[in-house]
Design a protein around this motif. Sequence first.
Motif, short mmCIF file in Angstrom:
data_model
loop_
_atom_site.label_atom_id
_atom_site.label_comp_id
_atom_site.label_asym_id
_atom_site.label_seq_id
_atom_site.Cartn_x
_atom_site.Cartn_y
_atom_site.Cartn_z
N UNK A 16 0.85 -1.19 0.00
CA UNK A 16 0.00 0.00 0.00
C UNK A 16 0.89 1.24 0.00
N UNK A 17 0.54 2.19 -0.86
CA UNK A 17 1.20 3.49 -0.83
C UNK A 17 0.17 4.48 -0.28
N UNK A 18 0.41 5.00 0.91
CA UNK A 18 -0.53 5.95 1.49
C UNK A 18 -0.13 7.35 1.04
N UNK A 19 -1.08 8.06 0.46
CA UNK A 19 -0.80 9.42 -0.03
C UNK A 19 -1.51 10.45 0.80
N UNK A 20 -0.85 11.63 0.90
CA UNK A 20 -1.43 12.73 1.65
C UNK A 20 -0.91 14.01 1.02
N UNK A 21 -1.79 14.93 0.70
CA UNK A 21 -1.38 16.21 0.11
C UNK A 21 -0.38 16.05 -1.04
N UNK A 22 -0.73 15.21 -2.01
CA UNK A 22 0.06 15.07 -3.23
C UNK A 22 1.39 14.35 -3.06
#
Lengths: 369, 285
Positions: A210-216
């Motif tokens: 899983x790649x968790x993304x936040x604010x780009x």
Amino acid sequence: MTMTSHAASVRFENVTKAYGAVVAVDRVSFTIEPGQLVTLLGPSGCGKTTTLRLIAGLEMATDGKIYIGENDVTKLPVTDRDVSMVFQSYALFPHMSVNENVGYGLKVSGVKKREAQERSQEALRLVGLSDLGERMPAALSGGQQQRVAVARALVLEPQVLLFDEPLSNLDAKLRRRVREEVREIQQNLGLTTVYVTHDQEEALAVSDRIVVMKNAAIAQEGTPRELYDNPADSFVADFIGDANIVEGTVLGSGGETANVRIGSLELELPCRSAAAGPAKIAIRPEAIRLSAGDHGAGMRGTVRKATYLGNHLEYTIETEIGQLFVSDPHVESPAAPGDAVAVQFERRGVTLISDQTGDTNGAPEPSAR
Amino acid sequence: MMTLHRSLRDERVWSFALVAPALLTVGLLFIYPLGFSAVSAFSAEEEGGWTFANFIKAFDLYSNDILFTVVIVSLSTVLIGVFAIAIGGYLTLGENLYAVAILKWLYRWPLFIPFIVAAQLMRTFLAKNGLMNNLIVGSGLLEPLQTQSFLDWRGIVITFVWKQTPFVALLVAGAMASLDRSMIESARNLGAGRLRILIEIILPQVRPTIVVALILSFVVMMSVLSVPIMINAQTPTMLTVDMAFRINAYGDYGVANALGFISYLMTGVVAWIYLRHGVRQGGSP
Ligand SMILES: Nc1ncnc2c1ncn2[C@@H]1O[C@H](COP(=O)(O)OP(=O)(O)O)[C@@H](O)[C@H]1O
Ligand SMILES: [Mg+2]
């Protein structure tokens, strides 16, 4: 005739995508191994769809490099990339039958009609729609339309398969089944797959990584287990599963572990190279043990709320470190609001987190930022 | 039961009252003159009674013009269709955002120019010593003696196409813009080029709009008088010119109405094609 896999890796090197002043993807780097299913997970607007479209070539990177297999595809147009995408809206061609929809990519790439028919049939069989080839899309249910979209993407035997929130238009009951089917097909065919979702449960269920993304940007990357057990920051801890984020103090660290004080308790936690001093700690609701009465070891607490949910109980407990949300499987001896309890923490499910934005030091396989 | 009957009848009265003004308008302004001109086309002027004399005379004098009108308007319709699809397609699929923006701004201008002004513009543009030939001569492509006037059937077609393409393109581009973008993207993702997407994905879905727009445009061109009068003063010419001539020069309403009736038939055929098309599509047109 069966499908063969041409699965290839996908590599982002400091990829940025800006729309004018809006930076939708900000210096993102990751590698997806061939045959893996990797989920891009994050709240709405964090850049998941844009990342997917960059892989497909529907958007061109403002900066950085994108590789599929050994090839630099950064400047390669969408029509020349061997990548198939399943769109959120399915995007079926309404004036073509199911067979024509599935066979369209083959027709475009000049595959002979006979072979195209066989391969379309095979793809439809894989998604369990062998009998519906003559139907028009409008005569299919939402779930069936989605399978057609999957078959249309599979039939080209792409190097990379992309899904953008594939379950979002299905009702709750279908979701679990479809995600299991998607995972099964992906594993059987050994397809490199990138899967976008904002639903953490879905991500945990289907993903190799899983790649968790936040604010780009990437907040953390890892296996579902790594992310759940060792969230790098409070955002990830809270986004994947539930977490109580509390203040504590690192008393000292030695080698693999650190001594941490949480309220009146002292714990030994896996070391994340945290310096001595105040720190944040994420505590999973199921990692909190309650025992009746105010005797016994642990922190004193008072039950504020108790909710019976069949297979477990949920409590809100007032303690010296604030309110804690607790999930307790011991339904046979429930506590009532007002009861005094002793609170203890299990080692697994309590994590020291670093909370400077973008700082993922010590996290398993941190993403370059 | 009583109240049910009553309310049903009331409802009928009310709904009739509501549509009556519309019916009356259609009747007075459309059916009546249409019926009247049809009747007068089939009437003998002096003796009274029914006759085909007006039609026989109309065909005797103007069969070339009837053919000319059909060919000119049909050819213009086809060209308008091609250009409108090209414009709509570029607006929908164009990659260069500046070019798209400029085209979007530019292509609608002829919409706001009346036919008579358009015809006047074209006269000065297409004449033997007009702007177009001056430009060609100026650029050294032709000698002044080699130039020719386009003020004949070609001038009419050019004017019609110039004037009507924006109208059709406006409707067609609107229909194209309302298609699901991700459908176009998914076709690109499957490897289809732009032309292929236009022909295989977009056109089949906007075909009803194209057909309607072209039929409306066909009917408009059938009824334009100013363009053929100003651009093409020779024979053969269009039926509208002949009708005006019969009335102004001879007060011959019989033949004029017969020619009008023939125009109605042509647009009627087109409308019939459209209706059949709509039925075959199985949906609302
Ligand atoms: N074509 C575009 N033009 C301008 N901004 C865009 C465009 N596409 C996406 N964005 C912006 O980029 C950000 C990320 O969008 P997106 O990748 O769709 O997020 P997600 O799929 O994670 O919800 C959002 O702030 C969005 O508004
Ligand atoms: Mg999205």
